[in-house]
Design a protein around this motif. Structure first.
Motif, PDB file in Angstrom:
ATOM      1  N   PHE A  30     -36.171 -91.500  98.279  1.00 20.70           N
ATOM      2  CA  PHE A  30     -36.549 -92.182  99.171  1.00 20.70           C
ATOM      3  C   PHE A  30     -35.911 -93.580  99.344  1.00 20.70           C
ATOM      4  O   PHE A  30     -35.850 -94.401  98.328  1.00 20.70           O
ATOM      5  N   HIS A  31     -35.561 -94.072 100.649  1.00 18.03           N
ATOM      6  CA  HIS A  31     -35.170 -95.484 101.114  1.00 18.03           C
ATOM      7  C   HIS A  31     -36.234 -96.011 101.881  1.00 18.03           C
ATOM      8  O   HIS A  31     -36.417 -95.578 102.902  1.00 18.03           O
ATOM      9  N   ILE A  32     -36.649 -97.035 101.704  1.00 18.63           N
ATOM     10  CA  ILE A  32     -37.772 -97.590 102.512  1.00 18.63           C
ATOM     11  C   ILE A  32     -37.189 -98.968 102.885  1.00 18.63           C
ATOM     12  O   ILE A  32     -36.760 -99.886 102.001  1.00 18.63           O
ATOM     13  N   GLU A  33     -36.919 -99.287 104.197  1.00 20.26           N
ATOM     14  CA  GLU A  33     -36.537-100.399 104.786  1.00 20.26           C
ATOM     15  C   GLU A  33     -37.840-100.928 105.510  1.00 20.26           C
ATOM     16  O   GLU A  33     -38.448-100.895 106.397  1.00 20.26           O
ATOM     17  N   VAL A  34     -38.102-102.468 104.898  1.00 21.04           N
ATOM     18  CA  VAL A  34     -39.162-103.235 105.690  1.00 21.04           C
ATOM     19  C   VAL A  34     -38.774-104.332 106.338  1.00 21.04           C
ATOM     20  O   VAL A  34     -38.217-105.092 105.510  1.00 21.04           O
ATOM     21  N   LYS A  35     -39.054-104.332 107.456  1.00 19.64           N
ATOM     22  CA  LYS A  35     -38.577-105.847 108.222  1.00 19.64           C
ATOM     23  C   LYS A  35     -40.135-106.578 108.215  1.00 19.64           C
ATOM     24  O   LYS A  35     -41.076-105.920 108.270  1.00 19.64           O
ATOM     25  N   LYS A  36     -39.889-107.805 108.052  1.00 17.65           N
ATOM     26  CA  LYS A  36     -40.946-108.738 107.686  1.00 17.65           C
ATOM     27  C   LYS A  36     -40.977-110.017 108.223  1.00 17.65           C
ATOM     28  O   LYS A  36     -39.772-110.509 108.457  1.00 17.65           O
ATOM     29  N   PRO A  37     -42.072-110.748 108.467  1.00 19.55           N
ATOM     30  CA  PRO A  37     -41.877-112.231 108.872  1.00 19.55           C
ATOM     31  C   PRO A  37     -41.532-113.043 107.598  1.00 19.55           C
ATOM     32  O   PRO A  37     -41.664-112.535 106.398  1.00 19.55           O
ATOM     33  N   SER A  38     -40.478-114.060 107.629  1.00 23.94           N
ATOM     34  CA  SER A  38     -39.802-114.691 106.736  1.00 23.94           C
ATOM     35  C   SER A  38     -40.851-115.242 105.691  1.00 23.94           C
ATOM     36  O   SER A  38     -40.688-115.338 104.351  1.00 23.94           O
ATOM     37  N   HIS A  39     -41.936-115.600 106.244  1.00 26.46           N
ATOM     38  CA  HIS A  39     -42.714-116.357 105.198  1.00 26.46           C
ATOM     39  C   HIS A  39     -43.762-115.416 104.366  1.00 26.46           C
ATOM     40  O   HIS A  39     -44.474-115.582 103.404  1.00 26.46           O
ATOM     41  N   LEU A  40     -43.640-114.129 104.477  1.00 26.63           N
ATOM     42  CA  LEU A  40     -44.306-113.094 103.621  1.00 26.63           C
ATOM     43  C   LEU A  40     -43.560-112.525 102.730  1.00 26.63           C
ATOM     44  O   LEU A  40     -42.046-112.207 102.754  1.00 26.63           O
ATOM     45  N   TYR A  41     -43.771-112.282 101.392  1.00 23.94           N
ATOM     46  CA  TYR A  41     -43.149-112.004 100.274  1.00 23.94           C
ATOM     47  C   TYR A  41     -43.814-110.630  99.744  1.00 23.94           C
ATOM     48  O   TYR A  41     -44.986-110.469  99.467  1.00 23.94           O
ATOM     49  N   GLY A  42     -42.746-109.671  99.461  1.00 18.19           N
ATOM     50  CA  GLY A  42     -43.154-108.230  98.916  1.00 18.19           C
ATOM     51  C   GLY A  42     -43.451-108.260  97.470  1.00 18.19           C
ATOM     52  O   GLY A  42     -42.298-108.104  96.737  1.00 18.19           O
ATOM     53  N   GLY A  43     -44.822-108.385  97.105  1.00 16.52           N
ATOM     54  CA  GLY A  43     -44.975-108.270  95.577  1.00 16.52           C
ATOM     55  C   GLY A  43     -45.082-106.863  94.938  1.00 16.52           C
ATOM     56  O   GLY A  43     -45.724-106.161  95.575  1.00 16.52           O
ATOM     57  N   SER A  44     -44.350-106.338  94.200  1.00 18.08           N
ATOM     58  CA  SER A  44     -44.374-105.049  93.851  1.00 18.08           C
ATOM     59  C   SER A  44     -43.695-104.771  92.343  1.00 18.08           C
ATOM     60  O   SER A  44     -43.000-105.824  91.693  1.00 18.08           O
ATOM     61  N   ALA A  45     -43.834-103.752  91.607  1.00 21.12           N
ATOM     62  CA  ALA A  45     -43.167-103.550  90.556  1.00 21.12           C
ATOM     63  C   ALA A  45     -41.665-103.131  90.740  1.00 21.12           C
ATOM     64  O   ALA A  45     -40.859-102.840  89.980  1.00 21.12           O
ATOM     65  N   LEU A  46     -41.652-102.727  91.981  1.00 17.04           N
ATOM     66  CA  LEU A  46     -40.288-102.184  92.380  1.00 17.04           C
ATOM     67  C   LEU A  46     -39.211-103.389  92.595  1.00 17.04           C
ATOM     68  O   LEU A  46     -39.670-104.318  93.101  1.00 17.04           O
ATOM     69  N   THR A  47     -37.970-103.280  92.341  1.00 19.81           N
ATOM     70  CA  THR A  47     -37.068-104.056  92.673  1.00 19.81           C
ATOM     71  C   THR A  47     -36.374-103.597  93.906  1.00 19.81           C
ATOM     72  O   THR A  47     -36.003-102.515  94.000  1.00 19.81           O
ATOM     73  N   ARG A  48     -35.971-104.882  94.794  1.00 21.57           N
ATOM     74  CA  ARG A  48     -35.482-104.843  95.985  1.00 21.57           C
ATOM     75  C   ARG A  48     -34.059-104.314  95.594  1.00 21.57           C
ATOM     76  O   ARG A  48     -33.274-104.854  94.832  1.00 21.57           O
ATOM     77  N   SER A  49     -33.511-103.117  96.498  1.00 15.24           N
ATOM     78  CA  SER A  49     -32.086-102.763  96.412  1.00 15.24           C
ATOM     79  C   SER A  49     -31.191-103.563  96.989  1.00 15.24           C
ATOM     80  O   SER A  49     -30.023-103.789  96.425  1.00 15.24           O
ATOM     81  N   LYS A  50     -31.509-104.194  98.090  1.00 15.27           N
ATOM     82  CA  LYS A  50     -31.051-105.183  98.736  1.00 15.27           C
ATOM     83  C   LYS A  50     -31.844-105.807 100.027  1.00 15.27           C
ATOM     84  O   LYS A  50     -33.145-105.320 100.118  1.00 15.27           O
ATOM     85  N   GLY A  51     -31.493-106.805 100.430  1.00 20.62           N
ATOM     86  CA  GLY A  51     -32.351-107.465 101.561  1.00 20.62           C
ATOM     87  C   GLY A  51     -32.091-108.936 101.866  1.00 20.62           C
ATOM     88  O   GLY A  51     -31.139-109.600 101.399  1.00 20.62           O
ATOM     89  N   ASP A  52     -32.861-109.464 102.699  1.00 22.99           N
ATOM     90  CA  ASP A  52     -32.604-110.826 102.927  1.00 22.99           C
ATOM     91  C   ASP A  52     -33.982-111.474 103.342  1.00 22.99           C
ATOM     92  O   ASP A  52     -35.023-110.755 103.084  1.00 22.99           O
ATOM     93  N   SER A  53     -34.307-112.598 103.976  1.00 19.33           N
ATOM     94  CA  SER A  53     -35.420-113.232 104.013  1.00 19.33           C
ATOM     95  C   SER A  53     -36.436-112.476 104.894  1.00 19.33           C
ATOM     96  O   SER A  53     -37.579-112.621 105.008  1.00 19.33           O
ATOM     97  N   ILE A  54     -35.728-111.620 106.153  1.00 18.96           N
ATOM     98  CA  ILE A  54     -36.626-110.963 106.970  1.00 18.96           C
ATOM     99  C   ILE A  54     -36.476-109.269 106.681  1.00 18.96           C
ATOM    100  O   ILE A  54     -37.154-108.420 107.509  1.00 18.96           O
ATOM    101  N   THR A  55     -35.705-108.942 105.641  1.00 21.02           N
ATOM    102  CA  THR A  55     -35.916-107.442 105.193  1.00 21.02           C
ATOM    103  C   THR A  55     -35.724-106.999 103.933  1.00 21.02           C
ATOM    104  O   THR A  55     -35.194-107.849 102.903  1.00 21.02           O
ATOM    105  N   ASP A  56     -36.432-106.102 103.506  1.00 22.73           N
ATOM    106  CA  ASP A  56     -36.362-105.499 102.070  1.00 22.73           C
ATOM    107  C   ASP A  56     -35.986-104.406 102.211  1.00 22.73           C
ATOM    108  O   ASP A  56     -36.510-103.520 102.859  1.00 22.73           O
ATOM    109  N   HIS A  57     -35.357-103.929 101.087  1.00 25.45           N
ATOM    110  CA  HIS A  57     -34.788-102.531 100.916  1.00 25.45           C
ATOM    111  C   HIS A  57     -35.192-101.936  99.578  1.00 25.45           C
ATOM    112  O   HIS A  57     -34.968-102.527  98.596  1.00 25.45           O
ATOM    113  N   PHE A  58     -35.984-100.911  99.426  1.00 26.31           N
ATOM    114  CA  PHE A  58     -36.259-100.221  98.364  1.00 26.31           C
ATOM    115  C   PHE A  58     -35.760 -98.783  97.978  1.00 26.31           C
ATOM    116  O   PHE A  58     -35.866 -98.037  99.076  1.00 26.31           O
TER     117      PHE A  58
END
Ligand SMILES: [Zn+2]
Length: 613
Positions: A159-187
């Motif tokens: 599974f590849h998950i791409e999350v677009k998000k407001p820049s002031h929110l942070y994604g807390g998880s045990a997963l490590t982001r495979s890539k991303g920037d301040s407004i996108t996380d990829h897992f």
């Protein structure tokens, strides 16, 4: 000829290479955008790189650790499927959780909306740590099984998950982001199990990363009124993990672990608070109270959740290993997964002095009382486990009560049969080595396996008699081993002083102030209002000793066959006397440490709690 042959070979090589490149491994590509919440829903898009083998797209009925069917598909709506030309494919909804997509070989995209579980008007409310929460621009609880589905039989694809998000929110998880920037996380995760096992909480960053030995500990906290913060909670969690490290013979069985904590200032709709365990993290839903109130609760629950790393995560049956999200089969051994975990949580904390002995013993007493008053004592625990999704759903809570006491009983049997050299923790560590996370045991063979490891007949006998059969649990006999008395009921005798009201006069003398509620004994001895009490059984009465004198008389009537009182009435000293009236009262769930434990009891107590009785 040669050239021709070469040409043919070349052709084959090229053709094969092409063919090979066309056989792409199926992969799920999910997109979700936290910026576009509409009507408390999030839009989810799944793109596939090659058509799936199954036309059934589904969401879990149940997820591991909850022991309850929630039907997460209920929160999905407007599911549509498209081919690569953006044309609609026909979709048939089979039930709450499953959809059949026609012309599946043309599938390119699936699109749907997800409503969160935390504020749903639907019945069968989801336990919050297993559910989803959408609070626009503020906090998102992404339990992945609530948002992302999978094709039937295809949970083992990546599974590849791409999350677009407001820049002031942070994604807390045990997963490590495979890539991303301040407004996108990829897992990226290897399969659906890992996806379900790794919730993500998006919130304004309040996080801390700490180390316990070689284990990296991450804490993310959402505290709406900022009553707690990650630093404060982190320190308390470190204390717990240090205690657990010592308990586990100085080694934590993971290199990283995350605590994802959501504190709420309003009650949740499921009516429950608590946490859910995962392999590398646990998710908490708890009230936002003052630190003094909530930190000990967090410690206690965290100790429980973390110990799940031993069981069921490292010791579990086939039912759990091959978890069926759609039609789950339950294992017989909730006494192990939840009971032993709960027992260890308390034990590690008391051994490390994070809770005191009295608090610990009091908790054990509470478990006995709750087990007996709320749940069936004549139900085999294996039966409860097996049918906890059906007829014994209302008995499930006993896994934290009697389940933990089963752990206690086994621990004491092991300690006393090995002169303190082997305990339940040692057995669990051995079982986790024998089995481990990727080697499940057969449900019916666990007792046999425990028997061969321990070689203690009493263990096998106990498991058969009190876990696998509906015999009432031997609470009294179990606690007696460590010099703690537990009696379901006890007849207590006591005396009465007459049930009069007494007070102190200006000369600091005790006098009878009222006799409105005077009982038969009081009438018999003949108190009158104004009597000044001078001596009781020949002991002069003072303000200082009146309490002790009365308590001693009331609680130990056997010592005082008679009550003799010297009183001053109307200026004269007179004697009042009567035979002591002995009354009886039943007391329930009497629980105390014995005053004179035997040497054996003292030794076992010390080996058990590492404390002196
Ligand atoms: Zn648990």
């Amino acid at each position: 000829m040669k050239n021709y042959l070469l040409l043919i070979i070349l052709f084959f090589v090229i053709y094969n290479a092409k063919c090979f490149s066309q056989e792409k491994t199926f992969q799920y590509y999910y997109n979700i955008d936290l910026n576009t919440v509409s009507e408390d829903q999030l839009e989810v898009t799944l793109t596939v790189n090659t058509p799936p083998e199954s036309a059934i797209f589904q969401f879990p009925a149940i997820v591991p650790g909850t022991y309850k069917v929630y039907d997460f598909g209920r929160f999905v709506s407007e599911l549509t499927a498209y081919n690569s030309k953006e044309e609609l494919l026909e979709v048939e909804k089979l039930n709450d959780n499953q959809y059949k997509i026609n012309d599946i070989s043309d599938l390119d995209k699936i699109h749907y909306y997800v409503d969160d579980t935390w504020d749903t008007p639907m019945p069968n409310k989801v336990f919050e740590p297993a559910g989803t929460n959408i609070e626009n621009d503020d906090v998102f609880v992404i339990n992945n099984h609530g948002f992302f589905g999978y094709f039937d039989g295809m949970e083992n694809f990546p599974f590849h998950i791409e999350v677009k998000k407001p820049s002031h929110l942070y994604g807390g998880s045990a997963l490590t982001r495979s890539k991303g920037d301040s407004i996108t996380d990829h897992f990226d995760v290897v399969n659906y199990h890992r996806l379900v096992d790794n919730p993500i909480i998006y919130t304004e960053a309040d996080t801390v990363t700490l180390n316990v030995g070689t284990t990296k500990v991450f804490v993310s906290i959402y505290s709406p009124n900022k009553k707690l913060n990650a630093d404060l909670v982190g320190q308390k969690l470190i204390d717990v993990l240090e205690a657990q490290k010592v308990f586990l013979k100085n080694q934590l069985p993971t290199d990283h672990y995350s605590f994802l904590i959501y504190l709420t200032d309003k009650p949740g709709i499921s009516g429950a608070m608590g946490a859910l365990e995962h392999w590398n993290c646990s998710f908490y839903f708890l009230p936002e109270e003052s630190p003094a109130v909530i930190l000990p609760v967090i410690q206690e629950i965290a100790a429980h959740e973390f110990f799940h790393i031993i069981t069921p995560l490292s010791i579990h049956s086939e039912e759990i290993a091959h978890f069926d999200y759609m039609e789950p089969k339950m294992s017989k051994h909730l006494w192990l997964y939840e009971g032993v975990t709960e027992y260890f949580a308390g034990l590690a904390l008391v051994q490390a002095n994070l809770i005191d002995e009295e608090t610990y013993l009091d908790a054990l007493r509470g478990k006995i009382i709750t087990a007996k008053s709320t749940y069936m004592d004549d139900l085999a625990f294996t039966e409860l486990s097996k049918k906890c999704l059906e007829e014994y759903g209302n008995q499930y809570g006993n896994v934290y009560q009697k389940g933990a006491l089963i752990g206690l009983a086994l621990d004491l049997i092991l300690i006393e049969n090995s002169d303190g050299k082997y305990n339940l923790r040692d057995l669990m560590l051995e079982l986790s080595q024998t089995y481990g996370s990727s080697r499940p045991f057969k449900d019916d063979q666990l007792f046999h396996a425990i028997d061969s490891i321990t070689g203690v007949p009493e263990v096998k006998e106990f498991l058969e008699k009190y876990v696998d059969s509906p015999n009432p649990f031997p609470y009294t006999a179990t606690l007696q081993k460590v010099g703690v008395t537990y009696l379901p009921e006890e007849v207590k005798t006591f005396a009465t002083f007459g049930n009069i009201g007494i007070s102190v006069n200006d000369d600091d003398e005790i006098f009878v102030e009222d006799i409105i509620d005077m009982d038969d004994f009081g009438k018999q001895i003949g108190y009158q209002v104004g009597d000044v009490l001078l001596k009781m059984n020949n002991t002069p009465i003072t303000i200082e000793n009146i309490g002790d004198l009365m308590n001693n008389y009331i609680n130990h009537p056997e010592k005082f066959p008679k009550l003799k009182l010297q009183v001053r009435r109307d200026g004269k000293t007179i004697q009042l006397k009567s035979k002591t009236l002995i009354l009886e009262e039943k007391e329930y769930d009497v629980f105390y440490k014995d005053e004179n434990p035997t040497k054996e009891q003292q030794l076992l107590y010390r080996q058990w709690l590492q404390k002196i009785i």
